[in-house]
Design a protein around this motif. Structure first.
Motif, PDB file in Angstrom:
ATOM      1  N   GLU A 153      30.555 -46.537  18.899  1.00  0.00           N
ATOM      2  CA  GLU A 153      30.149 -45.491  17.949  1.00  0.00           C
ATOM      3  C   GLU A 153      28.958 -46.018  17.155  1.00  0.00           C
ATOM      4  O   GLU A 153      29.082 -47.040  16.473  1.00  0.00           O
ATOM      5  CB  GLU A 153      31.330 -45.199  17.013  1.00  0.00           C
ATOM      6  CG  GLU A 153      31.062 -44.177  15.932  1.00  0.00           C
ATOM      7  CD  GLU A 153      32.293 -43.948  15.039  1.00  0.00           C
ATOM      8  OE1 GLU A 153      32.848 -44.925  14.513  1.00  0.00           O
ATOM      9  OE2 GLU A 153      32.694 -42.773  14.878  1.00  0.00           O
ATOM     10  N   LEU A 154      27.833 -45.326  17.256  1.00  0.00           N
ATOM     11  CA  LEU A 154      26.673 -45.699  16.450  1.00  0.00           C
ATOM     12  C   LEU A 154      26.689 -44.835  15.203  1.00  0.00           C
ATOM     13  O   LEU A 154      26.812 -43.606  15.292  1.00  0.00           O
ATOM     14  CB  LEU A 154      25.382 -45.467  17.250  1.00  0.00           C
ATOM     15  CG  LEU A 154      25.289 -46.208  18.588  1.00  0.00           C
ATOM     16  CD1 LEU A 154      24.012 -45.805  19.337  1.00  0.00           C
ATOM     17  CD2 LEU A 154      25.310 -47.722  18.381  1.00  0.00           C
ATOM     18  N   LEU A 155      26.595 -45.479  14.029  1.00  0.00           N
ATOM     19  CA  LEU A 155      26.756 -44.791  12.740  1.00  0.00           C
ATOM     20  C   LEU A 155      25.492 -44.906  11.920  1.00  0.00           C
ATOM     21  O   LEU A 155      24.986 -46.018  11.730  1.00  0.00           O
ATOM     22  CB  LEU A 155      27.831 -45.488  11.902  1.00  0.00           C
ATOM     23  CG  LEU A 155      29.264 -45.550  12.373  1.00  0.00           C
ATOM     24  CD1 LEU A 155      30.033 -46.503  11.463  1.00  0.00           C
ATOM     25  CD2 LEU A 155      29.873 -44.164  12.328  1.00  0.00           C
ATOM     26  N   GLU A 156      25.034 -43.762  11.412  1.00  0.00           N
ATOM     27  CA  GLU A 156      23.910 -43.755  10.465  1.00  0.00           C
ATOM     28  C   GLU A 156      24.399 -43.107   9.175  1.00  0.00           C
ATOM     29  O   GLU A 156      25.156 -42.137   9.231  1.00  0.00           O
ATOM     30  CB  GLU A 156      22.768 -42.935  11.065  1.00  0.00           C
ATOM     31  CG  GLU A 156      21.500 -42.894  10.236  1.00  0.00           C
ATOM     32  CD  GLU A 156      20.470 -41.950  10.878  1.00  0.00           C
ATOM     33  OE1 GLU A 156      19.405 -42.433  11.273  1.00  0.00           O
ATOM     34  OE2 GLU A 156      20.739 -40.733  10.963  1.00  0.00           O
ATOM     35  N   PRO A 157      23.981 -43.614   8.000  1.00  0.00           N
ATOM     36  CA  PRO A 157      24.444 -43.014   6.748  1.00  0.00           C
ATOM     37  C   PRO A 157      24.011 -41.552   6.623  1.00  0.00           C
ATOM     38  O   PRO A 157      22.933 -41.186   7.066  1.00  0.00           O
ATOM     39  CB  PRO A 157      23.758 -43.846   5.657  1.00  0.00           C
ATOM     40  CG  PRO A 157      23.146 -45.006   6.327  1.00  0.00           C
ATOM     41  CD  PRO A 157      23.048 -44.726   7.777  1.00  0.00           C
ATOM     42  N   LEU A 158      24.874 -40.749   6.009  1.00  0.00           N
ATOM     43  CA  LEU A 158      24.570 -39.343   5.732  1.00  0.00           C
ATOM     44  C   LEU A 158      24.950 -39.084   4.278  1.00  0.00           C
ATOM     45  O   LEU A 158      26.083 -39.343   3.882  1.00  0.00           O
ATOM     46  CB  LEU A 158      25.397 -38.450   6.671  1.00  0.00           C
ATOM     47  CG  LEU A 158      25.282 -36.945   6.459  1.00  0.00           C
ATOM     48  CD1 LEU A 158      23.884 -36.440   6.814  1.00  0.00           C
ATOM     49  CD2 LEU A 158      26.321 -36.198   7.306  1.00  0.00           C
ATOM     50  N   GLY A 159      23.990 -38.590   3.489  1.00  0.00           N
ATOM     51  CA  GLY A 159      24.264 -38.246   2.093  1.00  0.00           C
ATOM     52  C   GLY A 159      24.134 -39.446   1.165  1.00  0.00           C
ATOM     53  O   GLY A 159      23.904 -40.570   1.595  1.00  0.00           O
ATOM     54  N   GLU A 160      24.293 -39.135  -0.131  1.00  0.00           N
ATOM     55  CA  GLU A 160      24.044 -40.127  -1.194  1.00  0.00           C
ATOM     56  C   GLU A 160      25.172 -41.144  -1.312  1.00  0.00           C
ATOM     57  O   GLU A 160      24.966 -42.235  -1.810  1.00  0.00           O
ATOM     58  CB  GLU A 160      23.898 -39.396  -2.544  1.00  0.00           C
ATOM     59  CG  GLU A 160      22.698 -38.450  -2.621  1.00  0.00           C
ATOM     60  CD  GLU A 160      21.379 -39.187  -2.432  1.00  0.00           C
ATOM     61  OE1 GLU A 160      21.177 -40.204  -3.121  1.00  0.00           O
ATOM     62  OE2 GLU A 160      20.570 -38.746  -1.582  1.00  0.00           O
ATOM     63  N   THR A 161      26.380 -40.763  -0.891  1.00  0.00           N
ATOM     64  CA  THR A 161      27.542 -41.623  -1.163  1.00  0.00           C
ATOM     65  C   THR A 161      28.170 -42.123   0.142  1.00  0.00           C
ATOM     66  O   THR A 161      29.381 -42.252   0.244  1.00  0.00           O
ATOM     67  CB  THR A 161      28.596 -40.856  -1.976  1.00  0.00           C
ATOM     68  OG1 THR A 161      28.926 -39.666  -1.242  1.00  0.00           O
ATOM     69  CG2 THR A 161      28.076 -40.468  -3.353  1.00  0.00           C
ATOM     70  N   SER A 162      27.322 -42.388   1.125  1.00  0.00           N
ATOM     71  CA  SER A 162      27.854 -42.837   2.416  1.00  0.00           C
ATOM     72  C   SER A 162      28.631 -44.149   2.261  1.00  0.00           C
ATOM     73  O   SER A 162      28.157 -45.089   1.623  1.00  0.00           O
ATOM     74  CB  SER A 162      26.714 -43.044   3.410  1.00  0.00           C
ATOM     75  OG  SER A 162      27.238 -43.619   4.594  1.00  0.00           O
ATOM     76  N   PRO A 163      29.825 -44.250   2.875  1.00  0.00           N
ATOM     77  CA  PRO A 163      30.584 -45.498   2.794  1.00  0.00           C
ATOM     78  C   PRO A 163      29.932 -46.657   3.551  1.00  0.00           C
ATOM     79  O   PRO A 163      30.372 -47.797   3.409  1.00  0.00           O
ATOM     80  CB  PRO A 163      31.941 -45.138   3.420  1.00  0.00           C
ATOM     81  CG  PRO A 163      31.665 -43.970   4.285  1.00  0.00           C
ATOM     82  CD  PRO A 163      30.532 -43.218   3.649  1.00  0.00           C
ATOM     83  N   ILE A 164      28.889 -46.371   4.325  1.00  0.00           N
ATOM     84  CA  ILE A 164      28.236 -47.473   5.050  1.00  0.00           C
ATOM     85  C   ILE A 164      26.928 -47.915   4.393  1.00  0.00           C
ATOM     86  O   ILE A 164      26.256 -48.815   4.897  1.00  0.00           O
ATOM     87  CB  ILE A 164      28.019 -47.159   6.551  1.00  0.00           C
ATOM     88  CG1 ILE A 164      26.965 -46.069   6.764  1.00  0.00           C
ATOM     89  CG2 ILE A 164      29.329 -46.756   7.206  1.00  0.00           C
ATOM     90  CD1 ILE A 164      26.579 -45.920   8.242  1.00  0.00           C
TER      91      ILE A 164
END
Ligand SMILES: C[C@@H](C(=O)O)C(=O)SCCNC(=O)CCNC(=O)[C@H](O)C(C)(C)COP(=O)(O)OP(=O)(O)OC[C@H]1O[C@@H](n2cnc3c(N)ncnc32)[C@H](O)[C@@H]1OP(=O)(O)O
Ligand SMILES: [Co+2]
Length: 134
Positions: free
Chosen positions: A54-65
């Motif tokens: 799974e490749l994950l990119e942050p989304l939004g201001e409060t992304s847990p990553i």
């Protein structure tokens, strides 16, 4: 409690570049990108014969990553997802054994439309664990 490895996740700073690299350099089959606002990430799955990445990119201001990517600006291995048959039973057993379940403690619906929960990395040898009920 644990079943198969469902996926291994990698946090990346630029999803398009990561997809191009997996598809064009590694010759992998890659799913379309999906934005999951409830999880604060946009995800792509690299489909392998025995599991998924799974490749994950942050989304939004409060992304847990977000904090993870600040510490690892080039990206890095973020979590491992194990399958469980009964996520509420697994959660209660883990809580009774002193493990920290992240968030509200209630499962959210994950990228595959199934309930997921996360366990604190400091409780499992520096590895963030996701449980997915299959
Ligand atoms: C869509 C779904 C799906 O597949 O279906 C997904 O995967 S969503 C995937 C994205 N969602 C999630 O990750 C949800 C669960 N994650 C979280 O709640 C968070 O990311 C935490 C794990 C609590 C970490 O949050 P954050 O980095 O903001 O907190 P923090 O800076 O205080 O971190 C606490 C300590 O844990 C370490 N730490 C943080 N993230 C880590 C990781 N992924 N692996 C190993 N260690 C990690 C930090 O370096 C720090 O250690 P030191 O104190 O030693 O420096
Ligand atoms: Co995941």
């Amino acid at each position: 409690m644990l079943g198969r490895v469902n996926h291994i996740a990698i946090a990346v700073p630029d999803l398009k570049a990561a997809v191009a690299s997996y598809r064009d350099r590694l010759g992998a089959r890659v799913s379309p990108a999906e934005s999951l606002p409830e999880h604060g990430v946009t995800v792509v799955f690299v489909e392998l014969p025995n599991t998924k990445v799974e490749l994950l990119e942050p989304l939004g201001e409060t992304s847990p990553i977000a904090a993870f990517l600040q510490k690892n600006p080039a990206g890095g291995m973020h979590h491992i997802c194990y399958e469980v048959a009964d996520i509420l039973q697994a959660r209660d057993q883990l809580l009774a054994a002193g493990a920290r379940v992240l968030g509200t403690g209630e499962p959210k619906i994950g990228a595959h439309g199934k309930p997921v929960l996360f366990l604190h990395p400091k409780d499992f040898f520096g590895t963030l664990i996701e449980l997915e009920q299959v």
